[in-house]
Design a protein around this motif. Structure first.
Motif, PDB file in Angstrom:
ATOM      1  N   THR A 112     -60.663  -6.345 -37.595  1.00  0.00           N
ATOM      2  CA  THR A 112     -59.525  -7.873 -37.397  1.00  0.00           C
ATOM      3  C   THR A 112     -58.516  -7.492 -36.341  1.00  0.00           C
ATOM      4  OG1 THR A 112     -58.352  -9.994 -37.219  1.00  0.00           O
ATOM      5  CG2 THR A 112     -58.348  -8.923 -38.950  1.00  0.00           C
ATOM      6  N   GLU A 187     -63.167 -15.055 -33.485  1.00  0.00           N
ATOM      7  CA  GLU A 187     -64.180 -15.307 -34.694  1.00  0.00           C
ATOM      8  C   GLU A 187     -64.897 -14.250 -34.982  1.00  0.00           C
ATOM      9  OE1 GLU A 187     -64.230 -18.394 -36.564  1.00  0.00           O
ATOM     10  OE2 GLU A 187     -62.108 -19.000 -36.379  1.00  0.00           O
ATOM     11  N   ARG A 306     -53.273 -15.242 -33.432  1.00  0.00           N
ATOM     12  CA  ARG A 306     -54.054 -14.493 -33.787  1.00  0.00           C
ATOM     13  C   ARG A 306     -53.609 -13.116 -33.919  1.00  0.00           C
ATOM     14  NH1 ARG A 306     -59.670 -13.643 -35.101  1.00  0.00           N
ATOM     15  NH2 ARG A 306     -59.338 -11.608 -33.535  1.00  0.00           N
TER      16      ARG A 306
END
Length: 575
Positions: A112, A187, A306
């Motif tokens: 991520t 995601e 994010r």
């Protein structure tokens, strides 16, 4: 969330101001052209005044050329600003990630962090270009178009009053269906990156266990999941454009119909009707531009959230406001009642650890798998902070020292030798950036790496692949040791670094290391008794606690755990 990121645009304030000015001029030119066209038709064409047609036609060309030049310049500056903005965000992210402790890496995950630094930043870059261009152009065109249309003929305005609410209803309905899917997109990209990264880094294990087909299925599942989500979004958004064009075309038909009736009654001229239709088209297109912006903003907003999660994360391990240092106890390391538990663990990894190591001493830490050896290394290098007790280096708590000052004292050869793409010389020089070739060769000689390096065609200039995959495990380990040696630090930590070496090479290496390490505190982490038996101090760990401490002969007498390790590894004669 994006507002927080936009603070980074301060260096581009002049660029943004120039973009706004250029776009304002472009909008004015676009709004003025239909007005000129109306006069050209009503005066020039209707009255067949050729000179007026040429004059106004030339004037229209000049205005159109000026508007185009402004639009091109604004696009160039917008792109330059957005790309620079993305570069600043990536730099901030990289700098922040570099400050993370291992706990933050474990919390976020590598996959991520890569996605946030690449794909998420790209989303912000794309929306920045749209905001810089459309956020100025669309509202000005819409407001200006309404004003200019009403000046042409206010009686046809009811058509727009009917169309615009219908348009907004379609837009809001589309966004309501699309927004949840946009949030899922990032995601699913994370998941795909995770699977891909695991496959690339673990390719040897995958092939060794013949699991290529299984990994293909994992990747195909993640890929198909991302594809299905993208198709849903694109289907929803793709339906918007035809509906918008249908509404715009029906609006044009309505204007032509009712405008023709007004022309027939003598209440309106042809040029005014044509201008009104153009202004109506500009208004509707400006709304379409805002729709395109609203489509990209939700996904960019998710990306901004994010990115800000990373930027706003406060690292668990931070430098003190004022770093302390001691020059009186050079090369000493002391653990005082140190306990530590990994985040989420049920029990401590190490508990009540007490020992002291001095300059010129070799301290060995031995124990079975999971006994806490690597944890002690992590605490010594301050990759983690102790929950209880204190780790002292040169008599100072490591939490009172800057991380840079602490690690400047340490030469670390990790359990898993990690090399970087580049030459062998550059990899050894990684331990000391200003090391000259003589120092590099000396470190390689002590690390028993010279023989295999000189056997290579390019020697120290030989290029290593990523991770050093084009040399053997033992060769990588020796280069890792050379990288630590070239630094000539106060404290050496060899974390199971001799495990990949054969007995003969390891013995030669330990003999070569003795004079080099005489002026440093040395820690050898190992599972093999033969590696540590000559140490000045051996610390035996079991289940995170010290089961015994002393020299080899002492431990053989009074430490059951050590005797069991010796018995399992060495013959009676060696014992």
């Amino acid at each position: 969330m994006m507002g927080k990121l936009f603070r980074l645009l301060k260096p581009y304030a002049l660029h943004i101001a120039a973009v706004v000015c250029l776009l304002f001029i472009q909008v004015l030119s676009d709004l003025y052209l239909p007005r000129i066209m109306a006069d050209l038709v009503d005066i020039g064409i209707v009255k067949q005044d050729i000179s007026y047609i040429v004059k106004m036609g030339t004037f229209m060309l000049l205005i159109a050329a000026g508007g185009t030049l402004c639009a091109v310049s604004a696009s160039f500056l917008s792109a330059k600003t957005a790309v620079g903005f993305a570069k600043l965000i990536r730099a901030k992210l990289f700098s922040k990630v570099e400050s993370f402790s291992l706990h933050e890496f474990d919390t976020f995950g590598t996959a991520t962090l890569i996605t946030r630094t690449t794909n998420d930043v790209n989303q912000i870059q794309q929306v920045s270009i749209l905001i810089l261009t459309m956020m100025v152009t669309a509202p000005l065109t819409c407001i200006g178009g309404i004003i200019m249309a009403l000046r042409q003929d206010s009686s046809l305005a009811w058509v727009l009053l009917v169309v615009i609410p219908i348009l907004f209803t379609v837009i809001l309905g589309t966004l309501r269906r699309g927004l949840p899917l946009f949030k899922l997109m990032q995601e699913k990209i994370d998941k795909l990156n995770l699977v891909l990264r695991e496959n690339l880094t673990g390719i040897r294990v995958i092939r060794a266990f013949n699991r290529i087909d299984r990994e293909k299925i994992r990747f195909d599942d993640a890929n198909a999941d991302l594809r299905d989500n993208a198709i849903k979004i694109n289907l929803i958004m793709a339906s918007l454009m035809p509906v918008m064009m249908l509404i715009m075309n029906l609006t044009t038909v309505a204007l032509l119909w009712f405008g023709a009736l007004r022309i027939d009654s003598g209440s309106m001229q042809i040029g005014s009707l044509l201008a009104f239709i153009q202004y109506s088209t500009q208004i509707l297109f400006s709304l379409l531009m805002l729709v395109m912006l609203f489509i990209t903003i939700p996904r960019a907003q998710v990306s901004a959230v994010r990115i800000n999660e990373v930027l706003e994360t406060i690292p668990e391990i931070r430098d003190p406001e004022k770093s302390r240092d001691s020059h009186q106890q050079r090369g000493s390391v002391e653990f005082k009642e140190v306990s530590f538990r990994y985040p989420g663990a049920d029990r401590p990894a190490v508990s009540k650890i007490n020992f002291k190591a001095q300059l010129g001493e070799v301290t060995a830490i031995i124990g079975g798998t999971g006994s806490g050896k690597s944890t002690i290394v992590n605490l010594m290098t301050r990759f983690y902070d102790a929950e209880e007790g204190a780790v002292l280096v040169d008599g100072v708590d490591v939490r009172e020292m800057s991380q840079k000052d602490l690690r400047q004292k340490i030469g670390f050869a990790p359990q898993k030798a990690l090399l970087f793409s580049g030459s062998i010389a550059e990899n050894i020089q990684y331990g000391k950036t200003n090391a000259d070739l003589a120092e590099i060769k000396e470190a390689a000689e002590i690390a028993q790496a010279t023989d295999f390096i000189t056997a290579l065609e390019e020697g120290f200039d030989h290029s290593l692949a990523q991770g050093g995959s084009n040399i053997s495990g033992g060769q990588k380990q020796r280069l890792s040791i050379a990288r630590a040696l070239v630094r000539k630090p106060e404290i050496y930590i060899f974390d199971d670094t001799f495990s990949a070496l054969d007995y003969k090479t390891a013995a030669k290496l330990r003999a070569a290391l003795k004079p080099e390490l005489a002026q440093a505190a040395v820690f050898i982490i190992a599972q093999n008794v033969a590696t540590v038996r000559d140490a000045d101090q051996i610390i035996v760990l079991e289940d995170g606690q010290i089961a015994g401490m002393g020299k080899h002969r002492e431990l053989m007498k009074n430490c059951r755990v050590y005797r069991e390790l010796v018995a399992s590894q060495l013959s009676e004669e060696v014992s």
